[in-house]
Scaffold this motif. Structure first.
Motif, short mmCIF file in Angstrom:
data_model
loop_
_atom_site.label_atom_id
_atom_site.label_comp_id
_atom_site.label_asym_id
_atom_site.label_seq_id
_atom_site.Cartn_x
_atom_site.Cartn_y
_atom_site.Cartn_z
N LEU A 149 0.87 -1.17 0.00
CA LEU A 149 0.00 0.00 0.00
C LEU A 149 0.91 1.22 0.00
N ILE A 150 0.76 2.08 -1.00
CA ILE A 150 1.64 3.24 -1.18
C ILE A 150 0.96 4.50 -0.64
N ALA A 151 1.74 5.30 0.07
CA ALA A 151 1.26 6.60 0.57
C ALA A 151 2.28 7.67 0.20
N GLU A 152 1.79 8.75 -0.36
CA GLU A 152 2.63 9.90 -0.69
C GLU A 152 2.16 11.06 0.17
N ALA A 153 3.09 11.74 0.81
CA ALA A 153 2.75 12.83 1.72
C ALA A 153 3.20 14.18 1.16
N LYS A 154 2.38 15.18 1.39
CA LYS A 154 2.70 16.54 0.97
C LYS A 154 2.28 17.51 2.07
N LEU A 155 3.03 18.57 2.20
CA LEU A 155 2.73 19.64 3.14
C LEU A 155 1.75 20.61 2.47
N PRO B 8 0.08 29.96 2.68
CA PRO B 8 0.88 31.19 2.80
C PRO B 8 2.35 31.01 2.42
N ARG B 9 2.85 29.79 2.51
CA ARG B 9 4.25 29.51 2.18
C ARG B 9 4.40 28.83 0.82
N GLY B 10 3.35 28.87 0.00
CA GLY B 10 3.42 28.35 -1.36
C GLY B 10 3.23 26.86 -1.50
N LYS B 11 2.87 26.18 -0.45
CA LYS B 11 2.62 24.73 -0.49
C LYS B 11 1.11 24.54 -0.68
N THR B 12 0.68 24.55 -1.93
CA THR B 12 -0.75 24.59 -2.24
C THR B 12 -1.29 23.25 -2.70
N GLU B 13 -2.59 23.23 -2.96
CA GLU B 13 -3.24 22.04 -3.50
C GLU B 13 -2.71 21.72 -4.89
N LYS B 14 -2.22 22.71 -5.61
CA LYS B 14 -1.63 22.45 -6.92
C LYS B 14 -0.37 21.59 -6.77
N LEU B 15 0.46 21.91 -5.82
CA LEU B 15 1.66 21.11 -5.54
C LEU B 15 1.25 19.70 -5.10
N SER C 239 -6.46 24.39 5.97
CA SER C 239 -7.12 23.95 4.73
C SER C 239 -7.83 22.62 4.96
N THR C 240 -8.90 22.39 4.20
CA THR C 240 -9.62 21.13 4.27
C THR C 240 -9.81 20.59 2.85
N LEU C 241 -10.22 19.36 2.77
CA LEU C 241 -10.54 18.77 1.47
C LEU C 241 -11.62 19.59 0.78
N GLN C 242 -12.64 19.97 1.55
CA GLN C 242 -13.77 20.70 1.00
C GLN C 242 -13.41 22.14 0.61
N SER C 243 -12.46 22.74 1.30
CA SER C 243 -12.13 24.14 1.00
C SER C 243 -11.04 24.29 -0.07
N GLN C 244 -10.21 23.27 -0.26
CA GLN C 244 -9.08 23.42 -1.19
C GLN C 244 -9.05 22.37 -2.29
N LEU C 245 -8.99 21.09 -1.93
CA LEU C 245 -8.77 20.06 -2.95
C LEU C 245 -9.96 19.91 -3.90
N THR C 246 -11.15 19.74 -3.36
CA THR C 246 -12.32 19.55 -4.23
C THR C 246 -12.53 20.74 -5.17
N PRO C 247 -12.53 21.99 -4.66
CA PRO C 247 -12.68 23.12 -5.60
C PRO C 247 -11.57 23.17 -6.65
N PHE C 248 -10.35 22.83 -6.27
CA PHE C 248 -9.24 22.82 -7.23
C PHE C 248 -9.49 21.81 -8.35
N LEU C 249 -9.91 20.60 -7.98
CA LEU C 249 -10.17 19.57 -8.98
C LEU C 249 -11.39 19.90 -9.84
N GLU C 250 -12.32 20.69 -9.32
CA GLU C 250 -13.52 21.05 -10.06
C GLU C 250 -13.32 22.25 -10.99
#
Length: 133
Positions: A20-26, A30-37, A68-79
């Protein structure tokens, strides 16, 4: 330089060749570590076959420093429609909260862009991958 996932979890009932593979991201906007990264340097590695090429499930772990939350950042980014993110990230199912799990856990489903070299056409397609976030 060889890319390797952050975690390879070897489960007792699973083939050792396919952990089972897991990839982690910060996530710290404010420090440029966004949902895009998170998507470009994490999620995309599962879609192009760099990680978890032989399995249908994997995990993305976000170390969130800014609230940040999934609902506030990741889902809107993917949409987003303008850069065609849903198409770029081959989204079949947007992140949905996993049943009996807190809101900070969701599962998304994505198609993948690679094919297996050693299999005949039709059998050379890996199929979609489900990512736990």
């Amino acid at each position: 330089m060889e890319k390797r996932p952050d975690l390879s979890i070897f489960l007792t009932e699973r083939n050792r060749n396919f952990p089972l593979i897991a990839e982690a991201k910060l996530i710290d906007i404010p420090r440029g570590k966004t949902e895009k990264l998170y998507c470009e340097k994490g999620l995309m590695r599962f879609l192009n076959g760099e990680y978890a090429w032989g399995t249908t499930e994997a995990m993305m772990v976000a170390y969130v420093r800014d609230g940040s939350t999934l609902q506030s950042q990741l889902t809107p980014f993917l949409e987003q429609k303008s850069p065609c993110n849903a198409k770029k990230y081959l989204v079949k199912d947007m992140p949905n909260s996993a049943s009996n799990m807190p809101d900070c856990v969701a599962i998304s489903k994505h198609d993948r862009t690679f094919s297996y070299d050693v299999k005949a056409p039709v059998n050379d397609i890996p199929g979609p991958i489900s990512l736990w976030h």
